[in-house]
Design a protein around this motif. Structure first.
Motif, short mmCIF file in Angstrom:
data_model
loop_
_atom_site.label_atom_id
_atom_site.label_comp_id
_atom_site.label_asym_id
_atom_site.label_seq_id
_atom_site.Cartn_x
_atom_site.Cartn_y
_atom_site.Cartn_z
N MET A 53 -74.14 19.50 -33.54
CA MET A 53 -73.65 18.46 -32.75
C MET A 53 -74.48 17.38 -32.30
SD MET A 53 -70.60 17.68 -31.80
CE MET A 53 -70.64 15.84 -31.30
N ALA A 54 -75.59 17.94 -31.72
CA ALA A 54 -76.59 16.94 -31.02
C ALA A 54 -77.28 16.08 -32.34
CB ALA A 54 -77.64 17.63 -30.56
N GLU B 200 -66.92 16.21 -42.38
CA GLU B 200 -66.33 14.85 -42.57
C GLU B 200 -64.94 14.67 -42.99
OE1 GLU B 200 -68.94 13.50 -41.42
OE2 GLU B 200 -69.67 11.97 -42.97
N GLN B 201 -64.34 15.71 -43.67
CA GLN B 201 -63.11 15.85 -43.83
C GLN B 201 -62.18 16.13 -42.54
OE1 GLN B 201 -61.26 17.94 -47.17
NE2 GLN B 201 -63.22 18.53 -47.73
N LEU B 202 -62.73 17.01 -41.84
CA LEU B 202 -61.97 17.14 -40.35
C LEU B 202 -61.95 16.04 -39.44
CD1 LEU B 202 -63.08 20.89 -39.78
CD2 LEU B 202 -60.75 20.10 -40.87
N ALA B 203 -63.28 15.72 -39.49
CA ALA B 203 -63.35 14.37 -38.68
C ALA B 203 -62.27 13.26 -39.09
CB ALA B 203 -64.87 13.59 -38.65
N LEU B 204 -62.30 12.89 -40.22
CA LEU B 204 -61.52 11.89 -40.85
C LEU B 204 -59.72 12.39 -40.47
CD1 LEU B 204 -60.66 9.18 -42.18
CD2 LEU B 204 -60.63 10.41 -44.49
N ALA B 205 -59.48 13.38 -40.59
CA ALA B 205 -58.19 14.14 -40.44
C ALA B 205 -57.78 13.83 -38.85
CB ALA B 205 -58.11 15.41 -40.70
N GLU B 206 -58.69 14.27 -37.91
CA GLU B 206 -58.70 14.05 -36.38
C GLU B 206 -58.58 12.40 -36.33
OE1 GLU B 206 -58.15 15.83 -34.22
OE2 GLU B 206 -58.52 14.31 -32.58
N PHE B 207 -59.21 11.65 -37.08
CA PHE B 207 -59.47 10.15 -36.73
C PHE B 207 -58.00 9.51 -36.94
CE2 PHE B 207 -60.60 5.72 -37.52
CZ PHE B 207 -61.47 5.31 -36.65
N ALA C 174 -66.09 10.70 -31.62
CA ALA C 174 -65.13 11.72 -30.73
C ALA C 174 -64.58 12.57 -31.85
CB ALA C 174 -63.95 10.74 -30.15
N ALA C 175 -63.99 11.93 -32.85
CA ALA C 175 -63.50 12.75 -34.00
C ALA C 175 -64.40 13.86 -34.68
CB ALA C 175 -62.77 11.85 -35.13
N ALA C 176 -65.58 13.21 -34.93
CA ALA C 176 -66.60 14.27 -35.46
C ALA C 176 -66.90 15.57 -34.54
CB ALA C 176 -67.81 13.33 -35.79
#
Lengths: 429, 429
Positions: free
Chosen positions: A83-84, B303-310, B84-86
Motif C-alpha cells: 500500500m505504501a 487495478e481491476q478492483l480499483a477501477l471497479a470501486e472507482f 482512494a479506490a486503489a
C-alpha cells in the motif's frame, strides 16, 4: 485461531460469516474465547480432532485445502508495505508517465530489477536488457513467438514441466522434444543429439522434480548454445526460495547472450499482480518489444512503479526473508510428517521452492486413487503425471505437493488431510 | 501560473528545475510573484508574448507541445479519487483474489462495467459477456486471433483508421479491405460487395474523420451481419465525450450477437492504466478466454478492483463530466481560433471526442510542409495521411489535431503554435 478479520480475508468470505461460524464452534465447545486475547481451540480438543470431525463426514461445506503447487501463501501478502509503495507511485508519478509508455517497461522498474537480479540471482543485467511483462506466462509467449519469427520450430523441454509451457509451445505451432531428467538435472546429451534450436529449462529448481542443474550440465548446455547458436530459456520461477546453504545462481550469468532469463513476482508476492520480467540477449530486445506493442503495448504503469518502489525501499528483500522462513518451516513439517507416518513415500526437491515431489509406492493407478481420495476430503493436489510430456517416460506415481498456498492457520489441517489420503505401505514392499 | 508542484508533475521534471525556471522568469520580469497567492504572468506581458519569445528561437529546450490525437489531459487525472479506490482495493481484496484469477476479469469489474456501459452507451451486457483486457489494443489482438482461428481471413476497415489496428490485422496475416467514408459514415454498400467476413468500425465518432455512422447505415451494417453471419468489431474509443445534445449509443445494443464491442479507460482516465474491456457474443467468450490464458492469464487484480470501486463510487461518472466540460471548452477555443485566423482551413468531427480533423487547402505536399513547421516549433501533430490505408483514396492534406493531451496551462500556447504553423491562404483560392 486467526482473528475473524484475517480469516475472512483468507477465505474470501464476509466477516459476519466467520463470526457466526466461531460462535457456533464456541457454542459446541470446540473453541474457547478469552476476553481480549482472541479465540483458542478448547482444552482437550486438539486440532486433529476438529480435522477428524470434518473428514469423517467428507468435504465439509466445500472447504478446500489448497496444496497445489505454484501459489504462495496469499495471507502473507505484505499489504501495508505494498500500500505504501502504491501510494507513492500514484502520488508521485509525473503526469507524462500516465500516458502511453515504453513497451520495455518503466525505467524505474528496469533499474530496480537489474540491481536486484544481479545481487540475488547472479543475473548479468543492464536496464536496457530488462523487459517487463505481464507475468512469466506472457514472457514465454513473447519469447516463443519471437523465436518462431526468427525461424525456430523446435523446442526441447524437461520431460516433466509446467503444463502451461507445453500448451504455449503447442499454440506457437512448434515441435516439442522432451529431455529426461536425472539427479544432475536435465540430460544435455539428449539435447545435443536432438534437432531442437531452443531449450526451456528450470535450472535452479527443476519443476516438478526439484533437482538443480549440476555444474557440469550447466557447462554442457552453455557450450551447446555457444557451438550451435542455440537459445536457452531459463524459467527462474522460484529461485528466491532456497533453504540450504548452497546458493544456486541463474544460468544466465554464465552466458548472457545465449539465455532468455524469465522471472516474476508471482511466487515472491502474488500471482494476481501479473508482473514478470525478462533479461534478454541484445538482439532479442527489439523484436520482443515490437511484438509486445502489437499485443498490448505495455504493463500497467502504477503497478510497475509500485513494484519499483517496493524493491527500492527494501520491502521486497524483507518480504522474501520472512516468507522463506515460513516456507522452510512448512517444508520441515511436511518432511517430518512423512518420516513419521509414511516412510514408504519418497520426498525430493525440498532444498528450495514452494513444492515437494512425493513418489508413491506404485504406478499411475496408485496416483489416480490417491488423487481421488484427496478430492473426496477437499484437498487440492496435483499428480505428477499431469506434468509429464507424452509419451510418458515412466509410470511411477507421484504427487506434486505445494506447501505455499495454504494460509498459516490451516496448514496443520492440510498436512493432516495429506497424511490421511496417502496410500498405505504396499504389502511386501 | 500553475504551482511548481503541479508543473513539475505535468512536465515530468523535478520541482527544483521548475522553481529555478520560475526564478529566472521572475528575474527577467516575465512573471510576478504575490506572497501567498502564487505566480502570475507579469502585467503587460501577455502569454502570447512569451510564446512569441519561445517560437522566434524555434524549439526551446526541446519543450514539446503535444497535440497528437488519442491521449487525454493527464494533468487532469483524478489522483485523489483513484488513490482512494486503489487503497480500498489493496486493503479489502480477499486473499484468494491475489492468486491466479478468472481470465475474464474480476466479477466486481465485470458487473460495474455491465451496468456502466448499459446506462451510458446503450450496450446490452450481462457480466458473463464482459471480458476485461489489458487495453483496447489487447482486445483487438484477442478478437482478431480468435476470429482467425474460426477461419476468418479478411477484415474490412474504414479507409482511414488507427494505424495500430491496421498493423494488427497485418500481423494476424489477414487481408484488409478499405471502405470509403462519407458524411454518413462508412460506405456499407462497399462492405456488402466485398468478401470481408468482419468489419472494424468506429461508429460513434469515426477516427479520424469524426462523423458518426448514420441511423440508416447502422441498419445496413446490422442487416449485413445478420444475413451473412458477419461480425462487427465496434471500437468505441471515445464514446464518452459527446458535446452536442444528440446521444450516439453503441451499435452493439442493436445486435449484441453480431458485435464485438471494445472500449477502454485510456481516453476517460489514462492510457498508462492499461485496462480495456470487451462485450462479446456468447460463442466468442470461451474462445477468447482460452486464448487469453495462453497469452498472459489475466489483467492485474488490484487495478481491476480499483477501477471497479472507482466506477461503483461514482468517481468515473464525475471525472468524465468534468473532463467533458474541459475538452468542450478547448474544442471551442480551437474552432474560434480557426474561424478568426485560418478560415481557409476546414474543421470537422468536433461534435465529440478528443480530436478534430483539419482539412488543409491543398494536397500532401502542403500537409508535409505543415508537419515540418510543427516539428520545428516543437508542436507534436499527426498528419491525416498517416491513418489512410494504401492505396490512398485521396491526396487531400489534413491534420488530426488532438486537443486532449496538453495540460490546461499550456493549451493556449499550443493553440498559438498551431495557428502559426498552419499554411497561409492559397492565392486565388
Amino acid at each position: 485461531m486467526p482473528s475473524s478479520r484475517s480469516l475472512s480475508h483468507d477465505l474470501g468470505i464476509s466477516r459476519n460469516t466467520v463470526v457466526s461460524a466461531y460462535d457456533q464452534l464456541l457454542a459446541e465447545g470446540w473453541l474457547s474465547a478469552r476476553q481480549g486475547s482472541g479465540t483458542w481451540v478448547a482444552e482437550g480438543r486438539a486440532f486433529d480432532s476438529v480435522v477428524d470431525a470434518l473428514t469423517e463426514t467428507g468435504r465439509h461445506n466445500d472447504l478446500i485445502y489448497d496444496m497445489s503447487p505454484g501459489t504462495p501463501d496469499l495471507s502473507g501478502f505484505p499489504r501495508a508495505a505494498w500500500m505504501a509503495a502504491a501510494k507513492r507511485a500514484i502520488t508521485d508519478a509525473p503526469d507524462t508517465r500516465l500516458g502511453y509508455g515504453d513497451p520495455r517497461g518503466t525505467l524505474e522498474l528496469r533499474l530496480a530489477l537489474a540491481e536486484y537480479l544481479g545481487r540475488t540471482r547472479g543475473v548479468v543485467a543492464s536496464e536496457d536488457r530488462v523487459v517487463i511483462c505481464s507475468g512469466a506466462v506472457q514472457g514465454l509467449f513473447l519469447s516463443l513467438r519471437t523465436l518462431a519469427e526468427f525461424g525456430i520450430d523446435t523446442v526441447a523441454v524437461e520431460s516433466a514441466c509446467f503444463d502451461i509451457s507445453r500448451q504455449q509451445i503447442d499454440r506457437a505451432d512448434m515441435d516439442l522434444v522432451p529431455l529426461s531428467v536425472d539427479h544432475d538435472g536435465v540430460r544435455v546429451d539428449q539435447l545435443i543429439r536432438s534437432r531442437a534450436q531452443v531449450v526451456l529449462l528450470t535450472p535452479a529448481h527443476q519443476f516438478p522434480w526439484g533437482v538443480p542443474l549440476s555444474a557440469e550440465r550447466r557447462g554442457q548446455v552453455i557450450r551447446w548454445a555457444q557451438a550451435t547458436g542455440g537459445m536457452i530459456i531459463e524459467d527462474d520461477y522460484d529461485g528466491e526460495f532456497r533453504y540450504d546453504r548452497r546458493p544456486i545462481g541463474a544460468l544466465q550469468g554464465l552466458a548472457p547472450d545465449h539465455v532468455i532469463y524469465q522471472g516474476s513476482a508471482s511466487k515472491a508476492l502474488a500471482p494476481g499482480i501479473r508482473i514478470g520480467w525478462m533479461v534478454l540477449p541484445e538482439p532479442m530486445v527489439k523484436a520482443i518489444t515490437a511484438l509486445r506493442q502489437t499485443i498490448d503495448l505495455h504493463t500497467g504503469v502504477f503497478e510497475q512503479l509500485a513494484l519499483a518502489e517496493f524493491i527500492r525501499a527494501g520491502a521486497y528483500d524483507r518480504h522474501i526473508r520472512k516468507a522463506r522462513l515460513r516456507y522452510r518451516n512448512r517444508r520441515d513439517q511436511l518432511a517430518a510428517m512423512l518420516d513419521e507416518h509414511a516412510p514408504h513415500v519418497g520426498i525430493s526437491g525440498i532444498a528450495a521452492g514452494l513444492h515437494a515431489l512425493l513418489t508413491l509406492p506404485g504406478d499411475l493407478t496408485i496416483e489416480r486413487d490417491t488423487l481421488a481420495r484427496a478430492r473426496d476430503v477437499g484437498l487440492s493436489l496435483a499428480g505428477l503425471s499431469r506434468f509429464r510430456c507424452e509419451p510418458k517416460d515412466s509410470d511411477q506415481g507421484g504427487l506434486v505437493v505445494g506447501y505455499g498456498a495454504t494460509p498459516n492457520h490451516s496448514f496443520p489441517a492440510a498436512l493432516n488431510l495429506l497424511r490421511r489420503i496417502l496410500p498405505a505401505r504396499v504389502a511386501g514392499a
